[in-house]
Motif scaffolding. Structure first.
Motif, PDB file in Angstrom:
ATOM      1  N   HIS A 214      20.121 -48.596 -10.844  1.00  0.00           N
ATOM      2  CA  HIS A 214      21.052 -49.288 -11.721  1.00  0.00           C
ATOM      3  C   HIS A 214      21.467 -50.621 -11.100  1.00  0.00           C
ATOM      4  O   HIS A 214      21.221 -50.886  -9.928  1.00  0.00           O
ATOM      5  CB  HIS A 214      22.302 -48.438 -11.957  1.00  0.00           C
ATOM      6  N   THR A 215      22.111 -51.429 -11.883  1.00  0.00           N
ATOM      7  CA  THR A 215      22.874 -52.567 -11.389  1.00  0.00           C
ATOM      8  C   THR A 215      24.332 -52.333 -11.745  1.00  0.00           C
ATOM      9  O   THR A 215      24.646 -51.515 -12.608  1.00  0.00           O
ATOM     10  CB  THR A 215      22.400 -53.901 -12.001  1.00  0.00           C
ATOM     11  N   ASP A 216      25.241 -53.048 -11.094  1.00  0.00           N
ATOM     12  CA  ASP A 216      26.676 -52.855 -11.329  1.00  0.00           C
ATOM     13  C   ASP A 216      27.189 -53.831 -12.380  1.00  0.00           C
ATOM     14  O   ASP A 216      26.876 -55.021 -12.329  1.00  0.00           O
ATOM     15  CB  ASP A 216      27.458 -53.045 -10.034  1.00  0.00           C
ATOM     16  N   SER A 217      28.000 -53.328 -13.294  1.00  0.00           N
ATOM     17  CA  SER A 217      28.547 -54.152 -14.382  1.00  0.00           C
ATOM     18  C   SER A 217      29.886 -54.751 -13.982  1.00  0.00           C
ATOM     19  O   SER A 217      30.902 -54.538 -14.648  1.00  0.00           O
ATOM     20  CB  SER A 217      28.693 -53.309 -15.654  1.00  0.00           C
ATOM     21  N   ASP A 218      29.906 -55.507 -12.894  1.00  0.00           N
ATOM     22  CA  ASP A 218      31.149 -56.114 -12.416  1.00  0.00           C
ATOM     23  C   ASP A 218      30.833 -57.460 -11.790  1.00  0.00           C
ATOM     24  O   ASP A 218      29.723 -57.976 -11.931  1.00  0.00           O
ATOM     25  CB  ASP A 218      31.837 -55.179 -11.414  1.00  0.00           C
ATOM     26  N   PHE A 219      31.822 -58.070 -11.106  1.00  0.00           N
ATOM     27  CA  PHE A 219      31.561 -59.287 -10.345  1.00  0.00           C
ATOM     28  C   PHE A 219      30.941 -58.953  -8.998  1.00  0.00           C
ATOM     29  O   PHE A 219      29.882 -59.463  -8.646  1.00  0.00           O
ATOM     30  CB  PHE A 219      32.848 -60.096 -10.157  1.00  0.00           C
ATOM     31  N   LEU A 220      31.609 -58.111  -8.234  1.00  0.00           N
ATOM     32  CA  LEU A 220      31.024 -57.653  -6.980  1.00  0.00           C
ATOM     33  C   LEU A 220      31.572 -56.285  -6.612  1.00  0.00           C
ATOM     34  O   LEU A 220      32.623 -55.873  -7.100  1.00  0.00           O
ATOM     35  CB  LEU A 220      31.220 -58.670  -5.850  1.00  0.00           C
ATOM     36  N   THR A 221      30.820 -55.601  -5.767  1.00  0.00           N
ATOM     37  CA  THR A 221      31.154 -54.257  -5.320  1.00  0.00           C
ATOM     38  C   THR A 221      31.200 -54.236  -3.799  1.00  0.00           C
ATOM     39  O   THR A 221      30.357 -54.855  -3.146  1.00  0.00           O
ATOM     40  CB  THR A 221      30.096 -53.245  -5.807  1.00  0.00           C
ATOM     41  N   ILE A 222      32.185 -53.525  -3.244  1.00  0.00           N
ATOM     42  CA  ILE A 222      32.253 -53.318  -1.802  1.00  0.00           C
ATOM     43  C   ILE A 222      32.125 -51.825  -1.551  1.00  0.00           C
ATOM     44  O   ILE A 222      32.861 -51.018  -2.118  1.00  0.00           O
ATOM     45  CB  ILE A 222      33.568 -53.839  -1.208  1.00  0.00           C
ATOM     46  N   LEU A 223      31.170 -51.449  -0.700  1.00  0.00           N
ATOM     47  CA  LEU A 223      30.863 -50.049  -0.450  1.00  0.00           C
ATOM     48  C   LEU A 223      31.187 -49.675   0.983  1.00  0.00           C
ATOM     49  O   LEU A 223      30.760 -50.334   1.930  1.00  0.00           O
ATOM     50  CB  LEU A 223      29.380 -49.787  -0.711  1.00  0.00           C
ATOM     51  N   CYS A 224      31.923 -48.581   1.126  1.00  0.00           N
ATOM     52  CA  CYS A 224      32.205 -47.977   2.423  1.00  0.00           C
ATOM     53  C   CYS A 224      31.471 -46.644   2.443  1.00  0.00           C
ATOM     54  O   CYS A 224      31.831 -45.720   1.714  1.00  0.00           O
ATOM     55  CB  CYS A 224      33.710 -47.784   2.598  1.00  0.00           C
ATOM     56  N   GLN A 225      30.430 -46.529   3.256  1.00  0.00           N
ATOM     57  CA  GLN A 225      29.614 -45.320   3.252  1.00  0.00           C
ATOM     58  C   GLN A 225      29.617 -44.663   4.627  1.00  0.00           C
ATOM     59  O   GLN A 225      29.956 -45.273   5.639  1.00  0.00           O
ATOM     60  CB  GLN A 225      28.181 -45.648   2.851  1.00  0.00           C
ATOM     61  N   ASP A 226      29.215 -43.378   4.644  1.00  0.00           N
ATOM     62  CA  ASP A 226      29.089 -42.679   5.917  1.00  0.00           C
ATOM     63  C   ASP A 226      27.734 -42.996   6.537  1.00  0.00           C
ATOM     64  O   ASP A 226      27.024 -43.898   6.094  1.00  0.00           O
ATOM     65  CB  ASP A 226      29.319 -41.179   5.737  1.00  0.00           C
ATOM     66  N   GLN A 227      27.366 -42.251   7.557  1.00  0.00           N
ATOM     67  CA  GLN A 227      26.139 -42.545   8.303  1.00  0.00           C
ATOM     68  C   GLN A 227      24.940 -41.709   7.867  1.00  0.00           C
ATOM     69  O   GLN A 227      23.884 -41.748   8.511  1.00  0.00           O
ATOM     70  CB  GLN A 227      26.396 -42.335   9.797  1.00  0.00           C
ATOM     71  N   VAL A 228      25.064 -40.971   6.768  1.00  0.00           N
ATOM     72  CA  VAL A 228      23.969 -40.132   6.301  1.00  0.00           C
ATOM     73  C   VAL A 228      22.809 -40.975   5.783  1.00  0.00           C
ATOM     74  O   VAL A 228      21.630 -40.646   5.966  1.00  0.00           O
ATOM     75  CB  VAL A 228      24.459 -39.155   5.215  1.00  0.00           C
ATOM     76  N   GLY A 229      23.124 -42.088   5.127  1.00  0.00           N
ATOM     77  CA  GLY A 229      22.081 -42.934   4.556  1.00  0.00           C
ATOM     78  C   GLY A 229      21.640 -42.441   3.192  1.00  0.00           C
ATOM     79  O   GLY A 229      22.095 -41.407   2.687  1.00  0.00           O
ATOM     80  N   GLY A 230      20.743 -43.178   2.577  1.00  0.00           N
ATOM     81  CA  GLY A 230      20.243 -42.824   1.251  1.00  0.00           C
ATOM     82  C   GLY A 230      20.288 -43.976   0.268  1.00  0.00           C
ATOM     83  O   GLY A 230      19.642 -43.930  -0.781  1.00  0.00           O
ATOM     84  N   LEU A 231      21.057 -45.042   0.592  1.00  0.00           N
ATOM     85  CA  LEU A 231      21.104 -46.207  -0.281  1.00  0.00           C
ATOM     86  C   LEU A 231      19.793 -46.981  -0.181  1.00  0.00           C
ATOM     87  O   LEU A 231      19.313 -47.271   0.918  1.00  0.00           O
ATOM     88  CB  LEU A 231      22.273 -47.112   0.110  1.00  0.00           C
ATOM     89  N   GLN A 232      19.211 -47.297  -1.336  1.00  0.00           N
ATOM     90  CA  GLN A 232      18.006 -48.114  -1.395  1.00  0.00           C
ATOM     91  C   GLN A 232      18.215 -49.230  -2.408  1.00  0.00           C
ATOM     92  O   GLN A 232      18.945 -49.077  -3.387  1.00  0.00           O
ATOM     93  CB  GLN A 232      16.790 -47.271  -1.790  1.00  0.00           C
ATOM     94  N   LEU A 233      17.562 -50.368  -2.163  1.00  0.00           N
ATOM     95  CA  LEU A 233      17.657 -51.492  -3.090  1.00  0.00           C
ATOM     96  C   LEU A 233      16.288 -52.105  -3.301  1.00  0.00           C
ATOM     97  O   LEU A 233      15.362 -51.906  -2.509  1.00  0.00           O
ATOM     98  CB  LEU A 233      18.656 -52.527  -2.582  1.00  0.00           C
ATOM     99  N   MET A 234      16.176 -52.865  -4.384  1.00  0.00           N
ATOM    100  CA  MET A 234      14.933 -53.521  -4.720  1.00  0.00           C
ATOM    101  C   MET A 234      14.877 -54.884  -4.039  1.00  0.00           C
ATOM    102  O   MET A 234      15.751 -55.716  -4.231  1.00  0.00           O
ATOM    103  CB  MET A 234      14.819 -53.683  -6.242  1.00  0.00           C
ATOM    104  N   LYS A 235      13.868 -55.087  -3.210  1.00  0.00           N
ATOM    105  CA  LYS A 235      13.673 -56.350  -2.508  1.00  0.00           C
ATOM    106  C   LYS A 235      12.197 -56.717  -2.561  1.00  0.00           C
ATOM    107  O   LYS A 235      11.344 -55.937  -2.127  1.00  0.00           O
ATOM    108  CB  LYS A 235      14.145 -56.213  -1.057  1.00  0.00           C
ATOM    109  N   ASP A 236      11.918 -57.909  -3.094  1.00  0.00           N
ATOM    110  CA  ASP A 236      10.531 -58.374  -3.224  1.00  0.00           C
ATOM    111  C   ASP A 236       9.679 -57.354  -3.975  1.00  0.00           C
ATOM    112  O   ASP A 236       8.552 -57.022  -3.561  1.00  0.00           O
ATOM    113  CB  ASP A 236       9.929 -58.668  -1.851  1.00  0.00           C
ATOM    114  N   SER A 237      10.240 -56.837  -5.062  1.00  0.00           N
ATOM    115  CA  SER A 237       9.551 -55.917  -5.981  1.00  0.00           C
ATOM    116  C   SER A 237       9.195 -54.573  -5.364  1.00  0.00           C
ATOM    117  O   SER A 237       8.290 -53.876  -5.842  1.00  0.00           O
ATOM    118  CB  SER A 237       8.276 -56.585  -6.537  1.00  0.00           C
ATOM    119  N   LYS A 238       9.906 -54.180  -4.303  1.00  0.00           N
ATOM    120  CA  LYS A 238       9.685 -52.854  -3.742  1.00  0.00           C
ATOM    121  C   LYS A 238      11.017 -52.289  -3.249  1.00  0.00           C
ATOM    122  O   LYS A 238      11.950 -53.027  -2.935  1.00  0.00           O
ATOM    123  CB  LYS A 238       8.665 -52.890  -2.608  1.00  0.00           C
ATOM    124  N   TRP A 239      11.090 -50.958  -3.216  1.00  0.00           N
ATOM    125  CA  TRP A 239      12.297 -50.297  -2.745  1.00  0.00           C
ATOM    126  C   TRP A 239      12.334 -50.309  -1.220  1.00  0.00           C
ATOM    127  O   TRP A 239      11.334 -50.010  -0.565  1.00  0.00           O
ATOM    128  CB  TRP A 239      12.356 -48.848  -3.237  1.00  0.00           C
TER     129      TRP A 239
END
Length: 359
Positions: A214-239
């Motif tokens: 997804h993308t976020d429907s806002d101006f900006l988002t600030i995320l505080c996450q633990d150390q488990v990991g799992g966040l992925q993003l699209m960069k240069d057409s790849k995850w």
């Protein structure tokens, strides 16, 4: 770790989708993702006596927002003690019995789990969350038996709000013209919110999303996450997988900033992948404008037509009702501007009911 009496019936819902889905996309195949280190920005430099250092820090924020749509910040002003207290209270909240979370009206009755509108497994999110408007964060009536959460969450929300406005101010100042002061005028507590996320361990399949792309429907988002990991993003057409940093907060650009900046800043698709053995926790702060605020590109020719935040939300919701998917910014492209942007109809994002329906 499994908490059988506290976790929502995610497996039952997912199983139903598997049994009854007739128009599902091909199953996602888990592959080894490249791990990336997001641009790391030390906000301490913004307070430097050296103007060159201050300018370089601001420039790094703007560059990361343009090239990545994501960055991480350290020395952000939110103490590790406050983060630890907030995380402890968050874990305590989600370990409450499922029936308590689902029926007691906690945190403005904002508890959600799974993906109610999902019609196939690839639209399903293996997670639960509270989606709390800032106007309700300090409301004592929202906390029930979780009274110790109120003080911590009030302090945490205030700190995240202050940080979001600092970063938004830098990004808008970079755009020049009349945008510099307007971010403070259109964003208020009535539409900004905190989202407390819990991603239970998911041992049944590595292909299940913790949170769908997804993308976020806002101006900006600030995320505080633990150390488990799992966040992925699209960069240069790849995850790519985001490597957790215990001292950093993650910041990402939302759809409204992309439109406002005329694609100078990028709202990037991202997702959370499930973990087979370990629960994951995160807290997201969403900076949103008032519903009647006008979103308009700051230079001409504009890529997007003018629209209000209310109009954007309603269009997202209509698309979801009709197709099950969020289309987002492509709906607002001006005729003839398709070649000016990399955002196209083929970039349709999956919809997250408990986020986008209220953002």
């Amino acid at each position: 770790m499994v908490h059988s009496d506290s976790d929502p019936p995610l497996l039952n819902h997912y199983g139903t989708l598997l049994c009854h889905s007739t128009q599902c996309d091909e199953p996602q195949t888990r592959v080894t993702m490249e791990e990336c280190q997001l641009p790391l920005i030390d906000l301490c430099d913004l307070g430097s006596d050296d103007e060159m250092v201050r300018q370089a820090c601001a420039a790094a924020i703007c560059k990361a927002s343009s090239e990545w749509g994501f960055f991480q910040v350290v020395n952000h002003g939110i103490s590790s003690q406050l983060v630890d207290k907030m995380r402890s209270e968050q874990v305590k909240l989600f370990r409450a019995p499922f029936e308590t979370k689902a029926t007691s009206g906690l945190l403005n009755n904002s508890y959600r789990w799974g993906s109610p509108r999902a019609t196939c497994p690839n639209q399903f999110s293996w997670s639960e969350a509270y989606h709390v408007p800032l106007t309700k964060v300090s409301d004592e009536a929202c906390y029930g038996d979780f009274k110790s959460l109120r003080e911590v969450m009030t302090c945490f929300a205030a700190a995240m709000s202050e940080l979001s406005r600092l970063l938004a101010g830098i990004l808008t100042e970079n755009l020049g013209h009349w945008k510099q002061a307007s971010i403070s005028n259109i964003c208020d507590e009535t539409t900004c919110f905190l989202r407390l996320n819990h991603y239970p361990a998911c041992p049944i399949s590595p292909e299940i999303f913790g949170l769908v792309p997804h993308t976020d429907s806002d101006f900006l988002t600030i995320l505080c996450q633990d150390q488990v990991g799992g966040l992925q993003l699209m960069k240069d057409s790849k995850w790519v997988t985001v490597k957790p940093n215990k001292d950093a907060l993650i910041v990402n650009i939302g759809d409204l900033f992309q439109a406002w900046s005329n694609d100078v800043y990028k709202s990037v698709e991202h997702k959370v992948v499930s973990n087979a053995t370990t629960d994951r926790y995160s807290i997201a702060y969403f900076l949103c404008p008032s519903y009647d605020s006008l979103i308009e590109s700051f230079v001409k020719p504009s890529i997007y037509r003018r629209f209000t935040f209310r109009e954007y939300r309603e269009q997202v919701q209509e698309d979801v009702r009709k197709t099950g998917y969020k289309v987002g910014l492509p709906r607002f492209l001006l005729k003839g501007s398709e070649d000016l942007t990399t955002t196209t109809e083929s970039n349709t994002r999956l919809y997250i009911p408990s986020i986008t329906a209220k953002s």
